[in-house]
Design an enzyme around this catalytic site. Structure first.
Site, PDB file in Angstrom:
ATOM      1  N   TYR A 125       0.815  -1.215   0.000  1.00 19.52           N
ATOM      2  CA  TYR A 125       0.000   0.000   0.000  1.00 19.52           C
ATOM      3  C   TYR A 125       0.852   1.271   0.000  1.00 19.52           C
ATOM      4  CZ  TYR A 125      -4.209  -2.739   1.011  1.00 19.52           C
ATOM      5  OH  TYR A 125      -5.261  -3.619   0.947  1.00 19.52           O
ATOM      6  N   LYS A 192       3.935 -14.299   4.196  1.00 18.66           N
ATOM      7  CA  LYS A 192       4.107 -15.251   3.081  1.00 18.66           C
ATOM      8  C   LYS A 192       5.620 -15.309   2.820  1.00 18.66           C
ATOM      9  CE  LYS A 192       2.280 -17.828  -0.200  1.00 18.66           C
ATOM     10  NZ  LYS A 192       1.389 -18.973  -0.009  1.00 18.66           N
ATOM     11  N   ASP A 225      -2.079 -18.023   3.679  1.00 12.23           N
ATOM     12  CA  ASP A 225      -3.147 -18.875   3.110  1.00 12.23           C
ATOM     13  C   ASP A 225      -3.643 -19.882   4.147  1.00 12.23           C
ATOM     14  OD1 ASP A 225      -0.531 -19.627   2.761  1.00 12.23           O
ATOM     15  OD2 ASP A 225      -0.800 -20.607   0.830  1.00 12.23           O
ATOM     16  N   ASP A 249      -5.481  -6.123   5.840  1.00 11.99           N
ATOM     17  CA  ASP A 249      -6.716  -5.580   5.278  1.00 11.99           C
ATOM     18  C   ASP A 249      -7.699  -6.723   5.032  1.00 11.99           C
ATOM     19  OD1 ASP A 249      -8.471  -3.815   4.210  1.00 11.99           O
ATOM     20  OD2 ASP A 249      -7.323  -3.345   2.413  1.00 11.99           O
TER      21      ASP A 249
END
Ligand code: NAD
Length: 361
Positions: A125, A192, A225, A249
């Site tokens: 972002y 991740k 995930d 988010d």
């Protein structure tokens, strides 16, 4: 009696309706406010040439505390998000989004009490983007090939993800300090790092280092995930979640869904100097002006704001009043009514009336 100077930004879409309802219940607690009302977004762009005029930032810097309704961001083209810009310009690096079960809400999960702590100023972002076909993009593609050996297709658009050690230390420390202050047991870092070794990898490595300073609080990590699957399967195993910007988010909306939807998900953006309180949800333009949506996410953001300014007792009173209205199930909006009873839902302003009545009890 003490009066608090607070910047109030109604936003757009459903923003003005939920802001009015929130202002009414905050005032009904008996706390005294000087509201400095400011505007941002598409409606002010024509007048000021920017969707985020300086006077808005100046007001928040001066008052140190602000509460806002959602502001619409055009998708794809048009101006960049006012919400993201506010967090970046005011260095509101920690986004805190508590997701808590309230008895009476029609939902499959019970007793959830998770706080998502999202890094607010970097990651995907950062707003560093390169448009398809621009000379800057062509130059960047050449640089990547020269320095990294990777081929990026010429017709690509590029968004940069950068995660710093300082930014990671600051947000993870914030999560642990929050855990201590709020008597919580565990912090879970979400990432991740198996794929993005230099950005998420740095975040995870930093989180592990900081965790050593807080031996009284359990620390663990999850790949994002896997995290989404586990949140749906067994959410009660989580306490505080700390994560870079994009995952935070998404996960905070997922957690909002676990406790009954966006109508009950409050948020706070905290920096070293200022704090800005706002619901997790957006401006839901299709419901604008209909007196239909749930104002409780913004009201609960107001509860967090009351705690932030030291009005602990009034914060508890307001949260209890909101919880009582939810538990009764009579004066609630459509999203809190069971399927088949939605025609008996009340409007945004009637929810405020019911909460104000509870505050008098
Ligand atoms: P949204 O959160 O506005 O709405 C998604 C859906 O959630 C709505 O259609 C509605 O069904 C439900 N919903 C949302 N708030 C609710 C409430 N208070 N009560 C009951 N139901 C509610 O998401 P979106 O449609 O993706 O975004 C609309 C606009 O809001 C976009 O321009 C987006 O950029 C902006 N946005 C702003 C903020 C912010 O101001 N911080 C946050 C998220 C999205």
């Amino acid at each position: 009696m003490k009066r608090y100077n607070i910047t109030l930004m109604p936003g757009d879409g459903i923003g003005p309706e939920i802001t009015e309802a929130t202002k009414r219940v905050l005032e009904a607690t008996g706390v005294s406010f000087n509201w400095e009302v400011v505007y941002a977004g598409a409606e002010v762009q024509e007048k000021y040439g920017t969707p985020l005029p300086d006077y808005v930032l100046d007001s928040i810097r001066k008052n140190k505390v602000a509460i806002k309704g959602p502001v619409t961001t055009p998708i794809g083209s048009g101006f960049r998000s006012v919400n993201v810009a506010l967090r970046k310009k005011l260095e509101l690096y920690a986004c805190v989004r508590p997701c808590k079960s309230y008895p009476g809400v029609p939902t499959i999960y019970k007793d959830i009490d998770i706080v998502v702590v999202r890094e607010n100023t970097e990651g995907l972002y950062s707003g560093i983007e390169f448009e398809k076909g621009s000379p800057q993009t062509a130059e960047l593609i050449k640089l990547i090939e020269r320095t990294n050996g990777s081929i990026v297709r010429q017709d690509s658009g590029i968004s940069i993800k950068s995660i710093s050690e300082m930014g990671s230390q600051r947000i993870v420390r914030f999560a642990f300090e929050y855990a201590r202050a709020d008597n919580r047991k565990k912090v879970t870092a979400v990432h991740k790092a198996n794929i993005m070794k230099f950005s998420d990898g740095l975040f995870l490595e930093t989180a592990r280092e900081i965790a050593k300073e807080y031996s009284d609080i359990e620390f663990e990590d999850r790949i994002v995930d896997n995290m989404t699957m586990q949140l749906v399967k067994n959410p009660n195993q989580f306490d505080i979640i700390v994560t870079p910007n994009l995952y935070g988010d998404i996960i905070s909306d997922l957690c909002a869904g676990l406790v009954g939807g966006l109508g009950l998900a409050p948020g706070a953006n905290i920096g070293n100097d200022c704090a800005l309180f706002e619901p997790t949800h957006g401006s839901a333009p299709k419901y604008k002006g209909m007196n239909k949506v749930n104002p409780m996410a913004m009201m609960l953001s107001g509860v967090i704001m009351l705690r932030h300014i030291g009005e602990m007792e009034n914060a508890e009173r307001l949260e209890r009043a909101i919880a009582a209205v939810i538990a009764e199930g009579k004066n609630v909006t459509y999203d809190l009514k069971p399927e088949g009873e939605r025609d008996q839902a009340v409007g945004t302003s009637q929810v405020a009336d019911a909460i104000i009545e509870k505050l008098k009890e």
